[in-house]
Design a protein around this motif. Structure first.
Motif, short mmCIF file in Angstrom:
data_model
loop_
_atom_site.label_atom_id
_atom_site.label_comp_id
_atom_site.label_asym_id
_atom_site.label_seq_id
_atom_site.Cartn_x
_atom_site.Cartn_y
_atom_site.Cartn_z
N LEU A 38 47.46 -29.13 21.26
CA LEU A 38 48.19 -27.88 21.05
C LEU A 38 47.48 -26.98 20.05
O LEU A 38 47.40 -25.76 20.25
CB LEU A 38 49.62 -28.17 20.61
N ALA A 39 46.95 -27.55 18.99
CA ALA A 39 46.22 -26.76 17.99
C ALA A 39 44.97 -26.15 18.61
O ALA A 39 44.64 -24.98 18.34
CB ALA A 39 45.86 -27.64 16.79
N GLN A 40 44.28 -26.90 19.44
CA GLN A 40 43.07 -26.38 20.07
C GLN A 40 43.42 -25.27 21.06
O GLN A 40 42.71 -24.27 21.15
CB GLN A 40 42.31 -27.52 20.75
N CYS A 41 44.51 -25.43 21.81
CA CYS A 41 44.98 -24.37 22.70
C CYS A 41 45.26 -23.09 21.92
O CYS A 41 44.84 -22.00 22.32
CB CYS A 41 46.24 -24.80 23.44
N ASP A 42 45.98 -23.21 20.83
CA ASP A 42 46.31 -22.05 20.00
C ASP A 42 45.04 -21.38 19.49
O ASP A 42 44.95 -20.14 19.49
CB ASP A 42 47.19 -22.46 18.82
N LYS A 43 44.07 -22.17 19.07
CA LYS A 43 42.83 -21.61 18.56
C LYS A 43 42.08 -20.83 19.65
O LYS A 43 41.63 -19.71 19.43
CB LYS A 43 41.95 -22.72 18.00
N ILE A 44 41.95 -21.43 20.82
CA ILE A 44 41.25 -20.78 21.93
C ILE A 44 41.98 -19.50 22.34
O ILE A 44 41.36 -18.45 22.53
CB ILE A 44 41.12 -21.74 23.14
N LEU A 45 43.29 -19.56 22.46
CA LEU A 45 44.05 -18.38 22.87
C LEU A 45 43.95 -17.26 21.84
O LEU A 45 43.85 -16.09 22.21
CB LEU A 45 45.52 -18.76 23.11
N SER A 46 43.94 -17.60 20.56
CA SER A 46 43.81 -16.56 19.54
C SER A 46 42.43 -15.91 19.59
O SER A 46 42.30 -14.71 19.34
CB SER A 46 44.10 -17.11 18.15
N LEU A 47 41.40 -16.68 19.96
CA LEU A 47 40.07 -16.10 20.10
C LEU A 47 39.95 -15.22 21.33
O LEU A 47 39.20 -14.25 21.35
CB LEU A 47 39.02 -17.22 20.15
N LEU A 48 40.68 -15.56 22.38
CA LEU A 48 40.64 -14.79 23.62
C LEU A 48 41.52 -13.54 23.59
O LEU A 48 41.27 -12.60 24.34
CB LEU A 48 41.10 -15.66 24.80
N GLU A 49 42.50 -13.52 22.73
CA GLU A 49 43.48 -12.43 22.71
C GLU A 49 42.84 -11.03 22.66
O GLU A 49 43.24 -10.16 23.43
CB GLU A 49 44.46 -12.62 21.56
N PRO A 50 41.83 -10.80 21.81
CA PRO A 50 41.24 -9.46 21.81
C PRO A 50 40.59 -9.08 23.15
O PRO A 50 40.61 -7.92 23.54
CB PRO A 50 40.18 -9.54 20.72
N GLU A 51 40.06 -10.04 23.87
CA GLU A 51 39.43 -9.77 25.17
C GLU A 51 40.47 -9.46 26.23
O GLU A 51 40.21 -8.72 27.19
CB GLU A 51 38.62 -10.97 25.65
N LEU A 52 41.66 -10.05 26.09
CA LEU A 52 42.69 -9.92 27.13
C LEU A 52 43.61 -8.73 26.91
O LEU A 52 44.35 -8.36 27.80
CB LEU A 52 43.50 -11.20 27.20
N ALA A 53 43.57 -8.16 25.73
CA ALA A 53 44.47 -7.03 25.41
C ALA A 53 44.03 -5.75 26.08
O ALA A 53 42.96 -5.55 26.49
CB ALA A 53 44.53 -6.84 23.91
#
Length: 67
Positions: A52-67
Motif C-alpha cells: 500500500l505504501a508503494q502504491c501511494d508513492k507511485i500514485l503521488s509521483l504520477l499525479e502531476p502527469e495525470l492532472a
C-alpha cells in the motif's frame, strides 16, 4: 508513466511492456491498458502495508502527469 524511471534511477527495471521496477522487497509493474483509457498498477510486496505504501508513492509521483 514516461517520467517514472527518472524517480528510481538505481532500481533495476524492465521497460518491455510498460515499466516494471524490482526492489528487494517486491516489484511494481505499471502499464497503459490497450483496450481502455486506464493505467494498470500491479504491486507485489512482502507485506500488505509495504504494498500500500508503494502504491501511494507511485500514485503521488504520477499525479502531476495525470492532472
Amino acid at each position: 508513466i514516461h517520467t517514472l524511471p527518472n524517480h528510481f534511477p538505481d532500481i533495476p527495471r524492465c521497460e518491455t511492456d510498460g515499466v516494471r521496477f524490482d526492489w528487494p522487497q517486491g516489484w511494481v509493474h505499471l502499464r497503459m491498458a490497450s483496450t481502455e483509457p486506464a493505467i494498470r498498477l500491479i504491486v507485489e510486496w512482502q507485506d500488505r502495508a509495504g504494498a500500500l505504501a508503494q502504491c501511494d508513492k507511485i500514485l503521488s509521483l504520477l499525479e502531476p502527469e495525470l492532472a
